[in-house]
Design an enzyme around this catalytic site. Structure first.
Site, PDB file in Angstrom:
ATOM      1  N   ARG A   1     -13.648  45.209   9.577  1.00  0.00           N
ATOM      2  CA  ARG A   1     -13.007  44.686   7.522  1.00  0.00           C
ATOM      3  C   ARG A   1     -12.370  45.974   7.458  1.00  0.00           C
ATOM      4  O   ARG A   1     -12.453  46.091   5.984  1.00  0.00           O
ATOM      5  CB  ARG A   1     -14.690  44.649   7.417  1.00  0.00           C
ATOM      6  CG  ARG A   1     -15.662  43.230   8.030  1.00  0.00           C
ATOM      7  CD  ARG A   1     -15.969  42.807   7.488  1.00  0.00           C
ATOM      8  NE  ARG A   1     -17.139  41.915   8.011  1.00  0.00           N
ATOM      9  CZ  ARG A   1     -17.737  42.294   9.217  1.00  0.00           C
ATOM     10  NH1 ARG A   1     -18.600  42.433   9.587  1.00  0.00           N
ATOM     11  NH2 ARG A   1     -18.076  40.206  10.059  1.00  0.00           N
TER      12      ARG A   1
ATOM     13  N   THR B   1     -18.425  47.020  12.347  1.00  0.00           N
ATOM     14  CA  THR B   1     -17.282  46.941  12.107  1.00  0.00           C
ATOM     15  C   THR B   1     -17.264  46.576  10.432  1.00  0.00           C
ATOM     16  O   THR B   1     -15.646  45.983  10.094  1.00  0.00           O
ATOM     17  CB  THR B   1     -17.661  44.569  12.033  1.00  0.00           C
ATOM     18  OG1 THR B   1     -18.821  45.129  11.435  1.00  0.00           O
ATOM     19  CG2 THR B   1     -18.195  44.542  14.338  1.00  0.00           C
TER      20      THR B   1
ATOM     21  N   SER C   1     -24.258  47.651  13.705  1.00  0.00           N
ATOM     22  CA  SER C   1     -24.303  46.018  13.064  1.00  0.00           C
ATOM     23  C   SER C   1     -25.324  46.111  15.043  1.00  0.00           C
ATOM     24  O   SER C   1     -25.320  47.042  15.496  1.00  0.00           O
ATOM     25  CB  SER C   1     -23.185  46.248  13.730  1.00  0.00           C
ATOM     26  OG  SER C   1     -22.301  45.748  12.028  1.00  0.00           O
TER      27      SER C   1
ATOM     28  N   GLY D   1     -27.722  43.458  14.947  1.00  0.00           N
ATOM     29  CA  GLY D   1     -29.177  42.442  13.968  1.00  0.00           C
ATOM     30  C   GLY D   1     -29.801  41.447  14.998  1.00  0.00           C
ATOM     31  O   GLY D   1     -30.868  41.768  15.314  1.00  0.00           O
TER      32      GLY D   1
ATOM     33  N   TRP E   1     -25.024  46.322   8.437  1.00  0.00           N
ATOM     34  CA  TRP E   1     -23.702  45.690   8.909  1.00  0.00           C
ATOM     35  C   TRP E   1     -22.460  45.989   7.983  1.00  0.00           C
ATOM     36  O   TRP E   1     -21.195  45.360   8.160  1.00  0.00           O
ATOM     37  CB  TRP E   1     -23.370  44.725   9.771  1.00  0.00           C
ATOM     38  CG  TRP E   1     -24.657  43.378   9.395  1.00  0.00           C
ATOM     39  CD1 TRP E   1     -25.789  42.815   8.656  1.00  0.00           C
ATOM     40  CD2 TRP E   1     -23.603  42.482   8.749  1.00  0.00           C
ATOM     41  NE1 TRP E   1     -25.912  41.627   9.318  1.00  0.00           N
ATOM     42  CE2 TRP E   1     -24.452  41.493   8.568  1.00  0.00           C
ATOM     43  CE3 TRP E   1     -21.851  42.028   9.028  1.00  0.00           C
ATOM     44  CZ2 TRP E   1     -23.687  39.944   8.256  1.00  0.00           C
ATOM     45  CZ3 TRP E   1     -21.521  41.233   8.139  1.00  0.00           C
ATOM     46  CH2 TRP E   1     -21.749  40.050   7.676  1.00  0.00           C
TER      47      TRP E   1
ATOM     48  N   ASP F   1     -32.527  33.465   9.118  1.00  0.00           N
ATOM     49  CA  ASP F   1     -31.468  34.491   9.346  1.00  0.00           C
ATOM     50  C   ASP F   1     -31.117  34.532   8.399  1.00  0.00           C
ATOM     51  O   ASP F   1     -29.734  34.405   8.055  1.00  0.00           O
ATOM     52  CB  ASP F   1     -30.293  33.942  10.260  1.00  0.00           C
ATOM     53  CG  ASP F   1     -29.474  35.309  10.429  1.00  0.00           C
ATOM     54  OD1 ASP F   1     -29.738  36.332  10.470  1.00  0.00           O
ATOM     55  OD2 ASP F   1     -28.174  34.739  11.421  1.00  0.00           O
TER      56      ASP F   1
ATOM     57  N   ARG G   1     -26.759  35.792   1.147  1.00  0.00           N
ATOM     58  CA  ARG G   1     -27.090  34.635   1.957  1.00  0.00           C
ATOM     59  C   ARG G   1     -28.032  33.274   1.654  1.00  0.00           C
ATOM     60  O   ARG G   1     -27.469  32.438   1.875  1.00  0.00           O
ATOM     61  CB  ARG G   1     -27.529  34.822   3.236  1.00  0.00           C
ATOM     62  CG  ARG G   1     -26.710  34.507   4.048  1.00  0.00           C
ATOM     63  CD  ARG G   1     -26.679  35.890   5.718  1.00  0.00           C
ATOM     64  NE  ARG G   1     -26.321  35.012   7.320  1.00  0.00           N
ATOM     65  CZ  ARG G   1     -26.486  35.938   8.057  1.00  0.00           C
ATOM     66  NH1 ARG G   1     -26.151  36.597   7.714  1.00  0.00           N
ATOM     67  NH2 ARG G   1     -27.072  34.951   9.204  1.00  0.00           N
TER      68      ARG G   1
END
Length: 587
Positions: A130, A174, A189, A191, A251, A320, A344
């Protein structure tokens, strides 16, 4: 040496002269300094706003391609980078842990670095990267085998290469690193593999560790090579030894609020997904089952890694709903210093910047089923019938009760960054309207193996659209305007003082909207899905805009019925740069 730089002779001959060092003051003033883009987020507050107004509502139709740069080869997986620009050189990362330096005047490659990735890497959600960070004479980026690399920004030569964690245990990296006061700050990262989320700070010149801060209670932090303090209180919110493999991956990286001198990092899902294993015997209304500090936002002291405050968006998390989504520092219309984050879990949160205290929350997607709302303390009002069932209560002991939950585990908003305009006061949020069938399964931890304890199938909530770019008023939660898209939105958003909002779609359209009305003012077909992050800057009196095109990321891998619906989309790897010619700027 774990990588190599490829020099292109013709490009070197045309390359700009060596650039000046990047300083902390330059990073601090990145938003106002319109000739460069030195930070992920176009400012460490992550507003993704440019004060440039040469390009505006009245002339954006005159925006034309200046050049395009191909990442080349067969590594055409998801391209999620945000470019950086410094004194005539652009830096982008690519899939499979690559970094490129490009002459912004010509689009020619100056140098390329390819990490030598080992066999057996375990990236969860495509081989994306990213973005990079820049400071001093170096440019920094992370690799899929959980390393952080410093390269000389002028030559691409390796300065140092350090391990963040062991990729064989499921770790990867990332995100774009964050530079604060001479420290390179990274998360991790992994998880889905029972790792432990952590934030690390290194000396930017040497790569030596200064401090570490695990984000799951019971783990010990370090400072200058010695143990410092424990995160939280052992077994306060985790049963038994489950904290040892508790997840909480950091992450997506973090932001920095200079006004309060605070790093702000989000933490991912607790591990495993099966919440009944993590909350055994804990009553629903007892905070002892919260599994801190997973699914949370943390305020961290950049000097020593100590946690200043926390806010947990989804305690007792079982869907999640990672809490990693970016936290944007802004000032509201009444002059209050606030943080905003679109989680999220489907709720948009406003927090106090001084201490992370809850101010308000609003749903920003429709059909939220796992909670009735958010109470006055910022805790969700759970709908317990919409928690996936306990497999221990199933007749065969293999699958708990299946429930339909909305949003899906890929979230009302996933990693793709929103933008804030101080001119309109609005946030521009790339969201998705989808749900999932989800169930729990028995699971035991094994190093390097997936540690979910759940199964799922993602489904669209509506026949005519999944993606929805929303302009949200953070003071009221009102959706001022909405632009619906057939496929999920997975790319970043940028806004400008010219009254424009830019983002891209998986169908390949790069679009400019009117920031007040949502009217589409300009679009360009890039040839592949856009899951990257746009930027803008000025050069030689003209305004430029860049975005990378290359379909991929988590949706094709995890999207269930949605992935099947968009399997016609082509992969790619092409960086597009556009300019507004001076003679057309007044039109």
């Amino acid at each position: 040496m774990r990588g190599f730089a490829l020099a292109v002779a013709a490009a070197i001959a045309a390359a700009p002269v060596a650039q000046a060092q990047v300083t902390e003051e330059m990073l601090l003033n990145d938003t106002a300094s319109t000739g460069d883009v030195l930070t992920n987020g176009m400012g460490r507050h992550l507003q993704r706003y440019s004060p440039l107004d040469t390009l505006n509502r009245d002339n954006v139709q005159n925006l034309v391609p200046a050049w395009a740069f191909s990442l080349g080869g067969e590594k055409q997986r998801g391209q999620e980078t945000q470019p950086l620009v410094h004194e005539g050189v652009m830096y982008i990362t690519g899939s499979y842990s690559r970094l490129f330096a490009i002459d912004v005047k010509t689009g020619r490659e100056i140098w390329q670095y390819d990490a030598r990735l080992p066999e057996g890497i375990l990236p969860c959600c495509d081989v994306v990267n990213r973005g990079a960070a820049i400071f001093g004479d170096n440019v920094y980026f992370g690799t899929l085998d959980a390393r952080i690399v410093a390269l000389n920004k002028d030559t691409g030569d390796v300065v140092w290469n350090k391990r963040i964690a062991d990729y064989r245990a499921g770790y990867s990296y990332t995100a774009a690193p964050l530079i604060v006061n001479g420290l390179v700050v990274t998360g991790n990262s992994g998880g889905e593999f029972g790792i432990v989320g952590e934030v690390q700070a290194r000396d930017a010149e040497t790569g030596d560790l200064v401090w570490t801060r695990p984000v799951i209670e019971g783990h010990m932090g370090t400072l200058n090579g010695e143990e410092s303090t424990m995160t939280g209180t052992l077994n306060a919110t985790w049963p038994g030894d489950m904290w040892k493999t508790g997840g909480g991956a950091t992450w997506l990286g973090g932001s920095y609020d200079a006004d309060t001198d605070t790093l702000v990092f989000g933490t991912g899902n607790p591990a495993p997904w099966n919440s009944h294993l993590r909350n055994a015997g804990q009553p629903v209304d007892d905070n002892a089952g919260d599994n801190l500090y997973a699914a949370s936002r943390l305020g961290i002291d950049p000097a020593n890694g100590e946690i200043k405050w926390h806010f947990q968006t989804t305690p007792r998390e079982g869907w999640d709903y990672d809490g990693v989504n970016e936290v944007v520092a802004y000032t509201d219309r009444e002059g209050n210093d606030r943080f905003a984050t679109a989680d999220r879990n489907g709720f948009f949160y406003v927090l106090n910047r001084e201490d992370g205290a809850f101010v308000n929350a609003y749903p920003f997607v429709k059909d939220i089923s796992w909670a009735e709302g958010i109470d006055e303390n910022g805790r969700p009002i759970f709908v317990e019938d919409n928690r996936p069932g306990d497999p221990a209560e199933a007749a065969d002991g293999n699958r708990g009760e299946v429930v339909f939950s909305s949003p899906s585990f890929l979230g009302g908003k996933n990693w793709m960054p929103m933008a804030h305009s101080p001119d309109t006061g609005l946030f521009y949020v790339p969201s998705n309207e989808w749900g999932m069938d989800i169930w729990n399964e028995p699971i035991t931890y094994k190093q390097g193996a997936a540690y979910l304890g759940s199964g799922f199938t993602i489904k669209p909530n509506y026949e005519d659209h999944i993606g929805s770019l929303k302009a949200i008023d953070p003071d009221t939660g009102e959706v001022v305007w909405e632009h619906q898209n057939p496929a999920p939105l997975w790319g970043g958003v940028m806004t400008t003082a010219g009254g424009l909002v830019f983002t891209g779609t998986p169908e390949g359209e790069f679009i400019a909207f009117d920031d007040m009305t949502g009217e589409v003012l300009w679009s360009f077909q890039t040839g592949s899905g856009i899951v990257g992050q746009p930027i803008t800057w000025e050069q030689d009196g003209e305004q430029y805009v860049s975005v990378i095109s290359g379909w991929g990321g988590a949706v094709p891998l995890w999207g269930g019925e949605v992935a099947s619906a968009v399997n016609y989309l082509n992969q790619g790897g092409l960086l597009w740069t556009f300019r507004l010619p001076q003679q057309l700027a007044a039109n």
